[in-house]
Design a protein around this motif. Structure first.
Motif, PDB file in Angstrom:
ATOM      1  N   ARG A 456       0.819  -1.210   0.000  1.00  0.00           N
ATOM      2  CA  ARG A 456       0.000   0.000   0.000  1.00  0.00           C
ATOM      3  C   ARG A 456       0.857   1.266   0.000  1.00  0.00           C
ATOM      4  NH1 ARG A 456      -4.339  -2.435  -1.868  1.00  0.00           N
ATOM      5  NH2 ARG A 456      -4.647  -4.358  -0.691  1.00  0.00           N
ATOM      6  N   THR A 457       2.084   1.169   0.482  1.00  0.00           N
ATOM      7  CA  THR A 457       2.970   2.331   0.462  1.00  0.00           C
ATOM      8  C   THR A 457       3.580   2.547  -0.909  1.00  0.00           C
ATOM      9  OG1 THR A 457       3.513   2.014   2.798  1.00  0.00           O
ATOM     10  CG2 THR A 457       5.013   3.382   1.510  1.00  0.00           C
ATOM     11  N   LEU A 458       3.945   1.466  -1.586  1.00  0.00           N
ATOM     12  CA  LEU A 458       4.720   1.573  -2.820  1.00  0.00           C
ATOM     13  C   LEU A 458       3.859   1.640  -4.078  1.00  0.00           C
ATOM     14  CD1 LEU A 458       7.532  -1.004  -2.002  1.00  0.00           C
ATOM     15  CD2 LEU A 458       7.595   1.471  -1.712  1.00  0.00           C
ATOM     16  N   TYR A 459       2.601   1.173  -3.991  1.00  0.00           N
ATOM     17  CA  TYR A 459       1.786   1.082  -5.200  1.00  0.00           C
ATOM     18  C   TYR A 459       0.369   1.588  -4.960  1.00  0.00           C
ATOM     19  CZ  TYR A 459       5.500  -2.210  -6.400  1.00  0.00           C
ATOM     20  OH  TYR A 459       6.716  -2.788  -6.633  1.00  0.00           O
ATOM     21  N   ARG A 460      -0.284   1.945  -6.063  1.00  0.00           N
ATOM     22  CA  ARG A 460      -1.719   2.229  -6.048  1.00  0.00           C
ATOM     23  C   ARG A 460      -2.398   1.132  -6.864  1.00  0.00           C
ATOM     24  NH1 ARG A 460      -1.478   8.598  -7.478  1.00  0.00           N
ATOM     25  NH2 ARG A 460       0.487   7.897  -8.399  1.00  0.00           N
ATOM     26  N   LEU A 461      -3.152   0.285  -6.192  1.00  0.00           N
ATOM     27  CA  LEU A 461      -3.691  -0.928  -6.800  1.00  0.00           C
ATOM     28  C   LEU A 461      -5.117  -0.741  -7.290  1.00  0.00           C
ATOM     29  CD1 LEU A 461      -2.530  -3.809  -4.415  1.00  0.00           C
ATOM     30  CD2 LEU A 461      -1.597  -3.206  -6.640  1.00  0.00           C
ATOM     31  N   ARG A 462      -5.391  -1.347  -8.441  1.00  0.00           N
ATOM     32  CA  ARG A 462      -6.763  -1.499  -8.931  1.00  0.00           C
ATOM     33  C   ARG A 462      -6.948  -2.966  -9.279  1.00  0.00           C
ATOM     34  NH1 ARG A 462      -7.501   2.917 -13.557  1.00  0.00           N
ATOM     35  NH2 ARG A 462      -9.613   2.040 -13.565  1.00  0.00           N
ATOM     36  N   VAL A 463      -8.057  -3.531  -8.844  1.00  0.00           N
ATOM     37  CA  VAL A 463      -8.270  -4.967  -8.963  1.00  0.00           C
ATOM     38  C   VAL A 463      -9.530  -5.212  -9.791  1.00  0.00           C
ATOM     39  CG1 VAL A 463      -8.563  -7.127  -7.693  1.00  0.00           C
ATOM     40  CG2 VAL A 463      -7.209  -5.269  -6.695  1.00  0.00           C
ATOM     41  N   HIS A 464      -9.443  -6.164 -10.720  1.00  0.00           N
ATOM     42  CA  HIS A 464     -10.583  -6.487 -11.581  1.00  0.00           C
ATOM     43  C   HIS A 464     -10.759  -8.005 -11.649  1.00  0.00           C
ATOM     44  CE1 HIS A 464     -10.341  -2.328 -13.091  1.00  0.00           C
ATOM     45  NE2 HIS A 464      -9.043  -2.540 -13.215  1.00  0.00           N
ATOM     46  N   GLY A 465     -11.955  -8.479 -11.361  1.00  0.00           N
ATOM     47  CA  GLY A 465     -12.306  -9.872 -11.587  1.00  0.00           C
ATOM     48  C   GLY A 465     -11.891 -10.864 -10.524  1.00  0.00           C
ATOM     49  N   ARG A 613      18.269   2.314  -5.218  1.00  0.00           N
ATOM     50  CA  ARG A 613      18.025   3.677  -4.761  1.00  0.00           C
ATOM     51  C   ARG A 613      16.529   3.929  -4.598  1.00  0.00           C
ATOM     52  NH1 ARG A 613      15.834   5.610  -9.183  1.00  0.00           N
ATOM     53  NH2 ARG A 613      16.645   5.101 -11.233  1.00  0.00           N
ATOM     54  N   VAL A 614      16.183   5.159  -4.197  1.00  0.00           N
ATOM     55  CA  VAL A 614      14.772   5.526  -4.099  1.00  0.00           C
ATOM     56  C   VAL A 614      14.170   5.472  -5.502  1.00  0.00           C
ATOM     57  CG1 VAL A 614      13.150   7.352  -3.516  1.00  0.00           C
ATOM     58  CG2 VAL A 614      15.187   6.981  -2.109  1.00  0.00           C
ATOM     59  N   PRO A 615      13.104   4.749  -5.710  1.00  0.00           N
ATOM     60  CA  PRO A 615      12.603   4.509  -7.066  1.00  0.00           C
ATOM     61  C   PRO A 615      12.022   5.761  -7.708  1.00  0.00           C
ATOM     62  CG  PRO A 615      11.086   3.652  -5.433  1.00  0.00           C
ATOM     63  CD  PRO A 615      12.303   4.076  -4.683  1.00  0.00           C
ATOM     64  N   ARG A 616      12.152   5.818  -9.044  1.00  0.00           N
ATOM     65  CA  ARG A 616      11.567   6.942  -9.775  1.00  0.00           C
ATOM     66  C   ARG A 616      10.049   6.832  -9.833  1.00  0.00           C
ATOM     67  NH1 ARG A 616      15.647   5.472 -13.477  1.00  0.00           N
ATOM     68  NH2 ARG A 616      14.071   4.544 -14.834  1.00  0.00           N
ATOM     69  N   ARG A 617       9.544   5.613  -9.835  1.00  0.00           N
ATOM     70  CA  ARG A 617       8.119   5.400 -10.051  1.00  0.00           C
ATOM     71  C   ARG A 617       7.424   5.011  -8.752  1.00  0.00           C
ATOM     72  NH1 ARG A 617      11.010   4.433 -14.384  1.00  0.00           N
ATOM     73  NH2 ARG A 617      11.884   2.542 -13.482  1.00  0.00           N
ATOM     74  N   PHE A 618       7.679   5.786  -7.725  1.00  0.00           N
ATOM     75  CA  PHE A 618       7.057   5.558  -6.418  1.00  0.00           C
ATOM     76  C   PHE A 618       5.546   5.749  -6.541  1.00  0.00           C
ATOM     77  CE2 PHE A 618       5.934   7.001  -2.089  1.00  0.00           C
ATOM     78  CZ  PHE A 618       6.406   5.906  -1.376  1.00  0.00           C
ATOM     79  N   ARG A 619       4.770   4.886  -5.883  1.00  0.00           N
ATOM     80  CA  ARG A 619       3.306   4.905  -5.909  1.00  0.00           C
ATOM     81  C   ARG A 619       2.772   4.715  -7.331  1.00  0.00           C
ATOM     82  NH1 ARG A 619       0.127   3.813  -2.274  1.00  0.00           N
ATOM     83  NH2 ARG A 619      -1.373   5.466  -2.616  1.00  0.00           N
ATOM     84  N   ALA A 620       3.381   3.809  -8.081  1.00  0.00           N
ATOM     85  CA  ALA A 620       2.948   3.541  -9.454  1.00  0.00           C
ATOM     86  C   ALA A 620       1.549   2.935  -9.462  1.00  0.00           C
ATOM     87  CB  ALA A 620       3.937   2.591 -10.132  1.00  0.00           C
ATOM     88  N   HIS A 621       0.806   3.217 -10.537  1.00  0.00           N
ATOM     89  CA  HIS A 621      -0.510   2.610 -10.727  1.00  0.00           C
ATOM     90  C   HIS A 621      -0.318   1.188 -11.240  1.00  0.00           C
ATOM     91  CE1 HIS A 621      -3.117   6.123 -10.069  1.00  0.00           C
ATOM     92  NE2 HIS A 621      -2.119   6.823 -10.590  1.00  0.00           N
TER      93      HIS A 621
END
Length: 652
Positions: A456-465, A613-621
């Motif tokens: 939940r800290t590193l990503y923004r999740l969407r779930v289908h099915g 290192r600290v990722p460029r794509r923090f909180r990726a969809h």
């Protein structure tokens, strides 16, 4: 009959409209009438109990009773109410298992009408013996309703709705208890000479309303219609209590629920004196403090669905346990508020008042995070044919903890001369000890918390099915594309049931992650050339897990993608399915796809230094998509690969 009932219940849920959040349940017949009935029941119970307290005060003021007698009745009433939980919970659990659940709810609400009619007679006659008999009967009715209150939910809600549904129930219960106490306490004070009549009419009217609404609840099949009821309470109480201990996670979840009741009893039981002696307040201030706590419980309960992404997320339990303990400790260490006779406005204007308000709200908030996932876990892990009896066993244990909290709190204050803040501080320390015990014995709680926090800290999740296609029970094989080192954690966070992941042994042994994977009972594997013995053990472990009815997750590509594309699925998936089919137990295969992970952290899209290192794509969809299950006998590696490619589309 049991099998047909289970199928009927599953069909009713499957035909229900899809919900995107818990509040939509309040507009659906499968949940809304039940929600109203259980809230009305909690409201009416507390109206009745508080009206008894108010009548005692009126009788003392009128000289019809002395203070000593009032004290005896005040201490006797809670014991009389809780006694039926010890005597009849085992019978109640068996009845809730045997009868159609909507019918049983109608029976209990009809009982309530008769009980409250007796209570009304007690109010009009000013007879405490009659009121105490009615109070005992109220406890009996609550005992009968308790098992069906929670065992009905898995029958009317989908797995992804369990957390939200339980959150609504806990919110409704806590607010109903608060409003019932307020209403019951004000009836005799505001109605004057007609107070007894108004109180009697109120409790009868609420009981009738509850029975009318109960008739709108759709039929819910009996879980075990052929069950023979054993009436001897002592051996049957032991039997239903043992049902709560068959699975370690369930046993400790029940312990957690009982500790929630222990904590609530000790806190709310001491709030009236605490508000007067430590906060310098009037009885009105106690009601305000209780309201803050109750609203906190309601808000925390409702937030569980959002924080868990609509799964049974027991990772919230450690956060709730330690947050609750920290807030209790912070409250215990708060300086006393100067002054006496303060009303709510006067209290709020004092230095340090908002700290206490925040602590009470925080205790309630984290209590919601703590107890709602525990109820959802119990409902999802206990077999349907045993759930009502297991909840009855839990109610017996809850009653024991409530009595221990009440007696222990009084004993510590009387024998050791502890102040209420000292009692609260001891409660905080004990809560931490209980939490550590639970999470040490069942590391799944701590593992889920750590994985929940990471995902939940590193990503923004969407779930289908997932909610439609992953089976609610029985074995299944999950196949998915493999993009990053976090794939297993992301899938575990979106699938309501525990998943045994098969993973390359070098990923399995990554520091920190290794503890999570081992605790989740992941299965390490190596190639045939690299370690044939480990590979054989892995296939044996997969076969045993499927035979035990578990879900197994595999990444058939065999390695992380290095270009974002899906590689050919290896034949290992066919070997797993063939072994199951040859043993006469074919399993369904659920294809799933991860979308957006290639452009997130921890994929090979970043260099090794980039991943450090600290990722460029923090909180990726990131999206997780599940397809319809495939019959295991007909599934092939090539066909499953094609389906996963279709599910993922172009969104690498």
């Amino acid at each position: 009959m049991q099998a047909r009932g289970a199928v009927a219940g599953a069909t009713a849920v499957a035909d229900a409209p899809q919900t995107h959040n818990q509040f939509q349940l309040l507009r659906q017949r499968r949940f809304a009438p039940y929600f109203v009935v259980q809230a009305l029941g909690a409201f009416n119970d507390n109206v009745f109990r508080q009206a008894i307290i108010g009548l005692l005060a009126v009788m003392v003021a009128a000289g019809a009773m002395d203070g000593a007698t009032r004290g005896i009745y005040t201490q006797l009433a809670p014991a009389i109410f809780i006694l039926p939980y010890f005597l009849f919970s085992a019978t109640a659990g068996q009845i809730a298992e045997k009868l159609e659940k909507a019918r049983l709810i109608r029976i209990t609400t009809a009982m309530e009408i008769g009980i409250m009619t007796l209570a009304a007679a007690g109010f009009l006659l000013g007879s405490m013996p009659v009121l105490l008999v009615a109070l005992f009967a109220t406890g009996l009715q609550s005992t009968l309703f308790g098992p069906v209150k929670y065992s009905i939910l898995p029958n009317v809600l989908r797995p992804e709705e369990l957390t939200g549904g339980n959150g609504l129930v806990e919110m409704g219960t806590s607010i109903a208890i608060l409003l019932g106490m307020l209403f019951g306490g004000l009836i005799l004070a505001l109605a004057g000479d007609q107070g007894a009549l108004v109180a009697g009419l109120a409790v009868i009217g609420l009981a009738i309303l509850g029975n009318v609404v109960s008739r709108m609840i759709p039929p819910v099949p009996a879980a075990a219609p052929g069950l023979r009821i054993a009436w001897n309470p002592i051996p049957e109480s032991l039997k239903v209590w043992r049902l709560t201990r068959k699975q370690l996670a369930v046993r400790n979840s029940v312990l957690g629920v009982s500790w929630f009741w222990f904590t609530g009893t000790l806190l709310t039981g001491n709030l009236p004196v605490y508000a007067e002696t430590h906060l310098g307040g009037t009885p009105t201030l106690y009601v305000f403090a209780l309201a803050v706590f109750s609203v906190g419980v309601g808000v925390g309960s409702l937030l569980c669905e959002k924080l868990s992404a609509r799964t049974v997320e027991i990772g919230l339990v450690p956060m709730g346990a330690f947050g609750m303990s920290a807030c209790i400790a912070h409250l215990a260490l708060a300086p006393a508020i100067p002054g006496t006779g303060l009303d709510v406005r006067g209290f709020i204007s004092q230095p340090g008042a908002w700290r206490i308000v925040g602590d009470l709200a925080g205790i309630g908030l984290f209590s919601g995070f703590f107890v709602v996932p525990l109820f959802a876990l119990i409902q999802s892990r206990v077999p349907r044919g045993e759930l009502s009896r297991a909840i009855a066993g839990m109610n017996i244990q809850n009653a024991v903890f409530i009595v221990l909290a009440a007696v222990g709190g009084v004993a510590l204050q009387q024998l050791l001369d502890w102040s209420i803040p000292q009692l609260f501080l001891a409660l905080s320390i004990a809560s931490i000890a209980v939490a550590l015990y639970i999470f040490t014995i069942v590391p799944e709680f701590a593992m889920r918390f750590l994985s929940w926090l990471l995902v939940r800290t590193l990503y923004r999740l969407r779930v289908h099915g997932v909610e439609r296609h992953v089976p609610d029970e029985g074995p299944a094989l999950i196949v998915c594309n493999h993009v990053s080192y976090m794939d297993a954690l992301i899938l575990a966070a979106t699938i309501p049931r525990p998943v045994r992941f098969v993973m390359y042994h070098r990923i399995f042994n990554i520091p920190v992650m290794r503890w999570i994977f081992r605790t989740a009972k992941a299965i390490p594997i190596a190639g045939a050339r690299e370690d044939p013995a480990l590979m054989k053990r892995a296939f044996d472990a997969v076969d045993a897990a499927l035979e035990a009815g578990e879900i197994v997750g595999i990444f058939p590509e065999g390695k992380l993608t290095r270009d974002g594309e899906i590689a050919a699925f290896k034949s290992g998936v066919e070997r797993i399915l063939r072994r199951a089919s040859d043993a006469g137990r074919p399993v369904p295969v659920v294809p799933m796809a991860l979308k957006g992970m290639w452009h997130s952290m921890w994929s090979h899209n970043d260099s090794r230094m980039g991943r450090m290192r600290v990722p460029r794509r923090f909180r990726a969809h990131v999206e997780v998509v599940a397809g319809a299950p495939v019959e295991g006998r007909a599934a092939t590696a090539e066909g499953l690969e094609r389906q996963v490619r279709q599910l993922r589309g172009d969104a690498a």
